[in-house]
Design an enzyme around this catalytic site. Sequence first.
Site, PDB file in Angstrom:
ATOM      1  N   THR A  12      74.822  97.378  -6.214  1.00  0.00           N
ATOM      2  CA  THR A  12      74.589  96.669  -7.480  1.00  0.00           C
ATOM      3  C   THR A  12      73.895  97.551  -8.496  1.00  0.00           C
ATOM      4  OG1 THR A  12      74.497  94.499  -6.418  1.00  0.00           O
ATOM      5  CG2 THR A  12      73.372  94.718  -8.531  1.00  0.00           C
ATOM      6  N   ASP A  51      80.223  99.132  -2.782  1.00  0.00           N
ATOM      7  CA  ASP A  51      79.429  97.924  -2.612  1.00  0.00           C
ATOM      8  C   ASP A  51      78.920  97.939  -1.175  1.00  0.00           C
ATOM      9  OD1 ASP A  51      78.976  95.054  -1.771  1.00  0.00           O
ATOM     10  OD2 ASP A  51      79.490  94.708  -3.869  1.00  0.00           O
ATOM     11  N   SER A  52      77.673  97.542  -0.947  1.00  0.00           N
ATOM     12  CA  SER A  52      77.126  97.681   0.408  1.00  0.00           C
ATOM     13  C   SER A  52      77.798  96.752   1.409  1.00  0.00           C
ATOM     14  CB  SER A  52      75.617  97.464   0.421  1.00  0.00           C
ATOM     15  OG  SER A  52      75.269  96.105   0.261  1.00  0.00           O
ATOM     16  N   THR A  83      72.077  96.039  -1.838  1.00  0.00           N
ATOM     17  CA  THR A  83      71.049  95.288  -1.112  1.00  0.00           C
ATOM     18  C   THR A  83      71.571  94.512   0.099  1.00  0.00           C
ATOM     19  OG1 THR A  83      71.306  93.376  -2.593  1.00  0.00           O
ATOM     20  CG2 THR A  83      69.635  95.029  -3.189  1.00  0.00           C
ATOM     21  N   ASP A  84      72.840  94.125   0.085  1.00  0.00           N
ATOM     22  CA  ASP A  84      73.319  93.179   1.103  1.00  0.00           C
ATOM     23  C   ASP A  84      73.225  93.727   2.526  1.00  0.00           C
ATOM     24  OD1 ASP A  84      73.758  91.244  -0.744  1.00  0.00           O
ATOM     25  OD2 ASP A  84      75.926  91.500  -0.860  1.00  0.00           O
ATOM     26  N   LYS A 154      66.524  91.311   4.116  1.00  0.00           N
ATOM     27  CA  LYS A 154      66.824  90.652   2.852  1.00  0.00           C
ATOM     28  C   LYS A 154      66.715  89.147   3.054  1.00  0.00           C
ATOM     29  CE  LYS A 154      69.963  90.325  -1.066  1.00  0.00           C
ATOM     30  NZ  LYS A 154      71.259  90.643  -1.678  1.00  0.00           N
ATOM     31  N   TYR A 276      58.803  78.793  28.099  1.00  0.00           N
ATOM     32  CA  TYR A 276      59.495  77.524  28.403  1.00  0.00           C
ATOM     33  C   TYR A 276      60.550  77.737  29.492  1.00  0.00           C
ATOM     34  CZ  TYR A 276      57.473  75.594  24.102  1.00  0.00           C
ATOM     35  OH  TYR A 276      56.617  75.153  23.125  1.00  0.00           O
TER      36      TYR A 276
END
Length: 330
Positions: A12, A51-52, A83-84, A154, A276
């Site tokens: 971006t 684009d990531s 960022t993704d 993120k 548990y």
Amino acid sequence: MKKLLLLSTGGTIASVASNAGLVPKETGEELIKMLGKLPYDIKVRDILQLDSSNIQPEEWKFIAQNIYKYRNDYDGIVVSHGTDTMAYTASMLSFMLRNINIPVVLTGSQVPINVVLSDAHDNLRLAFAAAATCPPDIYLAFHNKVMLGCRSVKVRTTNFDAFESVNVPPVATVSSDGLVFNDENFQKKHDGAPTLNTKMNSHVSLVKLFPGFDPNLLFAMVDSGCRGIVIEAYGLGGMNFIRRNMVAAIGKLIRQGIPVVASSQCLYERSDLTKYEVGREALLEGAISARDMTSESAITKLMWALGQGMDINEVAKFFDTNVAGEVTLK
């Protein structure tokens, strides 16, 4: 004056509007020009323009190879990245580049740098400051925080405060005093010369458990070539064992030599399979606890471990080792 390198990969931060939506087009030089004067000697290399969402294991290898290639020529390296998937890249680089001898800082933005109110300028300035001052390691710098790469996640899609340091405080934060370092040191001490090891096996799966999940789907994944699984279980790591018996399925997979790592769907705090019955049963079957690791770190650590040819016992031992500050063992 510190000598720094910017490795531009797209994202971006470097995007421009097109008929198809935002597309990475700006070069690293154009990013630097929009920042104005900085007190560093900065060189730029454009290595990708993606684009990531399109950044995959092949690109992780390429980025790691470039960092390793130039590590002795600069005081620090900044990687501009979408960022993704940036947290995945930062985590994998932490395993591929053991004992890196300079700070490597990933950053990006929520808004393209050519937009008036973009967060790109501040994030890039922060990343360069971190690359000039932080100890050697892999970091992610975003919105006034410098985080260990293998602890970053993120957590927001549009807010400028998009990343958080999970289960450990940020390495440093920005205040009116400048870059303020946290007194606690969560980084693993370097124990040798820098190494580059990009071998990995990406035939793994990350599964979020939900009520009604059919365990037979795990066997279908293995039949399709899956060699390891991270399961985001409930709470401290609980898994159902009535009707749809996840615990029995995990035991069967482990006996087939398929490592199964149990993490928590909860973002914060740890998984603990001992507390548990629903966790202890899985532990008795051989499930490997991810403790307080992020899912991004757990899945990349599993990929890297399998890439080294580790068998299931070696994978379990590797997950019981703090390699890059990614896990709290005590």
